[in-house]
Design an enzyme around this catalytic site. Structure first.
Site, PDB file in Angstrom:
ATOM      1  N   HIS A  16      -7.671   9.367  -1.887  1.00 29.99           N
ATOM      2  CA  HIS A  16      -6.973   9.335  -0.588  1.00 29.99           C
ATOM      3  C   HIS A  16      -7.820  10.004   0.505  1.00 29.99           C
ATOM      4  CE1 HIS A  16      -2.629   9.271   1.194  1.00 29.99           C
ATOM      5  NE2 HIS A  16      -3.537   8.955   2.092  1.00 29.99           N
ATOM      6  N   LYS A  75      -2.829   5.888  -4.242  1.00 32.21           N
ATOM      7  CA  LYS A  75      -3.938   6.807  -3.962  1.00 32.21           C
ATOM      8  C   LYS A  75      -3.700   8.161  -4.617  1.00 32.21           C
ATOM      9  CE  LYS A  75      -3.788   4.623   0.575  1.00 32.21           C
ATOM     10  NZ  LYS A  75      -2.374   4.573   1.012  1.00 32.21           N
ATOM     11  N   TYR A 122       2.833  10.106   0.007  1.00 32.09           N
ATOM     12  CA  TYR A 122       3.848   9.580   0.938  1.00 32.09           C
ATOM     13  C   TYR A 122       5.280   9.938   0.505  1.00 32.09           C
ATOM     14  CZ  TYR A 122      -0.054   6.756   2.675  1.00 32.09           C
ATOM     15  OH  TYR A 122      -1.260   6.343   3.163  1.00 32.09           O
ATOM     16  N   ASP A 177       0.848  -1.197   0.000  1.00 38.61           N
ATOM     17  CA  ASP A 177       0.000   0.000   0.000  1.00 38.61           C
ATOM     18  C   ASP A 177       0.877   1.237   0.000  1.00 38.61           C
ATOM     19  OD1 ASP A 177      -2.863   1.172   0.668  1.00 38.61           O
ATOM     20  OD2 ASP A 177      -1.391   2.271   1.865  1.00 38.61           O
TER      21      ASP A 177
HETATM   22  P1  NDP Z   1       0.675   1.314  11.765  1.00 38.45           P
HETATM   23  O1  NDP Z   1      -0.519   1.227  12.627  1.00 38.45           O
HETATM   24  O2  NDP Z   1       0.913   0.301  10.733  1.00 38.45           O
HETATM   25  O3  NDP Z   1       1.923   1.429  12.746  1.00 38.45           O
HETATM   26  C1  NDP Z   1       3.218   1.662  12.278  1.00 38.45           C
HETATM   27  C2  NDP Z   1       4.141   1.840  13.495  1.00 38.45           C
HETATM   28  O4  NDP Z   1       4.193   0.621  14.223  1.00 38.45           O
HETATM   29  C3  NDP Z   1       5.546   2.178  13.117  1.00 38.45           C
HETATM   30  O5  NDP Z   1       6.077   3.024  14.096  1.00 38.45           O
HETATM   31  C4  NDP Z   1       6.251   0.821  13.144  1.00 38.45           C
HETATM   32  O6  NDP Z   1       7.623   0.981  13.404  1.00 38.45           O
HETATM   33  C5  NDP Z   1       5.547   0.150  14.297  1.00 38.45           C
HETATM   34  N1  NDP Z   1       5.486  -1.310  14.194  1.00 38.45           N
HETATM   35  C6  NDP Z   1       5.308  -2.068  13.087  1.00 38.45           C
HETATM   36  N2  NDP Z   1       5.199  -3.368  13.401  1.00 38.45           N
HETATM   37  C7  NDP Z   1       5.322  -3.453  14.755  1.00 38.45           C
HETATM   38  C8  NDP Z   1       5.294  -4.526  15.662  1.00 38.45           C
HETATM   39  N3  NDP Z   1       5.107  -5.776  15.255  1.00 38.45           N
HETATM   40  N4  NDP Z   1       5.488  -4.248  16.982  1.00 38.45           N
HETATM   41  C9  NDP Z   1       5.676  -2.977  17.403  1.00 38.45           C
HETATM   42  N5  NDP Z   1       5.681  -1.903  16.576  1.00 38.45           N
HETATM   43  C10 NDP Z   1       5.502  -2.137  15.261  1.00 38.45           C
HETATM   44  O7  NDP Z   1       0.675   2.804  11.141  1.00 38.45           O
HETATM   45  P2  NDP Z   1       0.406   3.556   9.795  1.00 38.45           P
HETATM   46  O8  NDP Z   1      -0.299   4.798  10.164  1.00 38.45           O
HETATM   47  O9  NDP Z   1       1.653   3.644   9.020  1.00 38.45           O
HETATM   48  O10 NDP Z   1      -0.653   2.651   9.005  1.00 38.45           O
HETATM   49  C11 NDP Z   1      -0.316   1.595   8.158  1.00 38.45           C
HETATM   50  C12 NDP Z   1      -0.456   1.961   6.690  1.00 38.45           C
HETATM   51  O11 NDP Z   1      -1.799   2.302   6.359  1.00 38.45           O
HETATM   52  C13 NDP Z   1       0.318   3.217   6.267  1.00 38.45           C
HETATM   53  O12 NDP Z   1       1.707   2.993   6.245  1.00 38.45           O
HETATM   54  C14 NDP Z   1      -0.334   3.527   4.949  1.00 38.45           C
HETATM   55  O13 NDP Z   1       0.152   2.668   3.939  1.00 38.45           O
HETATM   56  C15 NDP Z   1      -1.801   3.252   5.281  1.00 38.45           C
HETATM   57  N6  NDP Z   1      -2.524   4.458   5.729  1.00 38.45           N
HETATM   58  C16 NDP Z   1      -3.510   4.977   4.919  1.00 38.45           C
HETATM   59  C17 NDP Z   1      -4.168   6.120   5.272  1.00 38.45           C
HETATM   60  C18 NDP Z   1      -5.209   6.683   4.378  1.00 38.45           C
HETATM   61  O14 NDP Z   1      -5.586   7.851   4.568  1.00 38.45           O
HETATM   62  N7  NDP Z   1      -5.710   5.944   3.434  1.00 38.45           N
HETATM   63  C19 NDP Z   1      -3.889   6.829   6.521  1.00 38.45           C
HETATM   64  C20 NDP Z   1      -2.891   6.172   7.344  1.00 38.45           C
HETATM   65  C21 NDP Z   1      -2.266   5.025   6.950  1.00 38.45           C
HETATM   66  P3  NDP Z   1       8.780   0.278  12.508  1.00 38.45           P
HETATM   67  O15 NDP Z   1       8.595   0.736  11.101  1.00 38.45           O
HETATM   68  O16 NDP Z   1      10.020   0.776  13.138  1.00 38.45           O
HETATM   69  O17 NDP Z   1       8.574  -1.205  12.686  1.00 38.45           O
HETATM   70  C1  1BO Z   2      -1.342  12.539   4.795  1.00 39.45           C
HETATM   71  C2  1BO Z   2      -1.555  11.134   4.441  1.00 39.45           C
HETATM   72  C3  1BO Z   2      -2.192  10.348   5.510  1.00 39.45           C
HETATM   73  C4  1BO Z   2      -1.781   8.931   5.474  1.00 39.45           C
HETATM   74  O1  1BO Z   2      -2.371   8.226   4.440  1.00 39.45           O
END
Ligand code: NDP
Ligand code: 1BO
Ligand code: 1BO
Length: 324
Positions: free
Chosen positions: A123, A90, A62, A57
């Protein structure tokens, strides 16, 4: 193995893929790439070639699509077939006008080094002027021509540039409007969902209309996010099942019938987050996770879209059509 063969028989608790209304399938666990920065390329490569992910994704906003493209190209060079991958991107708010949709998609494809996307999502359903401030000035928020934009996205499907189209961050009101104008149904609605923000009403509305839901920020996100990894209910369930909190959160999303896209740039956590098949959260623990009282969004859009003084959105509730 072809994706379709990974789909379990009905009732079996091992959903490696979900069906979409289009007839295609979406792998149930994907790699998130928001805030992955320069590590996105290695993360994508590791996820695909070592951990077994087939779903990535990303989004133009991003700023990592070129890095994701490098990771995908390297994985394909290592022998992975494009047709076995499911790549989502997106369209950002500044491209949310009918005349910009195709150009935005073409740029995304070029950055990702792909000739089609599996899924292209709106998005956020807000049209901003190019270069808008965060948060925007009042005049930088423009009318969103949902019908015009959706027609252009439908045309991308007809032209084979995109296999499925969908939305993110919609409300019931906006979904209802879209369903009235859509000739091609949205296949997917991507929303923030985790035990701290179940968003049951959107999940139900999507299910009722045959729209698949992808849960974003399943671990509570990062930086200014919510620390679900150390939530007492989550850790208690994890200890009981001898799984990690991350695995419990991902598995919870799957058992709700949603695909889920945890982000990590750490090789060990990337692998950990997809070890969620062949076991289940039992009913009692699932119910405990689904009963956390403090329900609130991590990403309410306020920082990105709200202009408290001049509007048109003066608070987060305005953005969400006052539905929460
Ligand atoms: P997540 O809920 O996936 O959390 C990510 C965080 O958790 C990072 O700090 C990561 O650190 C940490 N992490 C990952 N795996 C573990 C684990 N097993 N144990 C402990 N910590 C962990 O956050 P996101 O907000 O990034 O959401 C996921 C994805 O969803 C985004 O990356 C994006 O692709 C999508 N998204 C879409 C949105 C939209 O508007 N459509 C909005 C927000 C997100 P580390 O990398 O160091 O492991
Ligand atoms: C600003 C983008 C939020 C994460 O999808
Ligand atoms: C920015 C929030 C949109 C709600 O549909």
């Amino acid at each position: 193995m072809a994706q379709a063969q990974l789909i379990p028989a009905q009732g079996q608790a091992d959903p490696r893929c979900f069906h979409l209304i289009s007839g295609h399938t979406i792998p149930s666990v994907g790699l998130g790439t928001w805030r992955s920065g320069s590590k996105a390329s290695d993360a994508v490569f590791t996820a695909i070639t070592e951990a077994g992910y087939r779903h990535v994704d990303t989004a133009a906003e991003y700023g990592v699509q070129e890095e994701v493209g490098h990771g995908l190209a390297a994985a394909m060079q290592a022998g992975i077939d494009r047709k076995d991958l499911f790549i989502t991107s997106k369209i950002w708010c500044s491209d949310l006008s009918p005349d910009r949709v195709r150009t935005a998609l073409k740029t995304t494809l070029q950055d990702l080094q792909l000739d089609y996307l599996d899924l292209y999502l709106i998005h956020w359903p807000i049209h901003l002027k190019g270069g808008a401030h965060k948060p925007p000035e009042a005049e930088e928020v423009q009318d969103f021509d949902m019908e015009g934009v959706w027609r252009e996205m439908e045309q991308l499907v007809k032209d084979g540039l995109v296999r499925d189209i969908g939305v993110c961050n919609f409300t019931l009101k906006k979904l209802d409007k879209l369903l009235r104008i859509a000739q091609t149904m949205p296949s997917v609605c991507q929303m923030e969902m985790h035990p701290g923000w179940r968003n049951d009403k959107m999940l139900e509305a999507c299910k009722k209309n045959g729209i698949h839901v992808t849960a974003y920020s399943p671990l509570g996100s990062q930086d200014d996010g919510r620390d679900l990894i150390h939530d007492p209910t989550v850790t208690e369930v994890a200890n009981k099942l001898n799984k990690t909190p991350g695995q419990v959160l991902v598995r919870w999303a799957l058992q709700r019938g949603t695909s889920v896209i945890p982000k990590s740039t750490n090789a060990e956590r990337i692998k950990e987050n997809i070890q969620v098949f062949g076991w289940e959260i039992p009913e009692e623990e699932f119910r405990a996770l689904s009963s956390i009282r403090d329900q609130r969004r991590v990403l309410d859009g306020e920082d990105i879209f709200v202009n408290k003084t001049h509007g048109p959105y003066r608070c987060a509730a305005d953005l969400w059509d006052n539905e929460d």
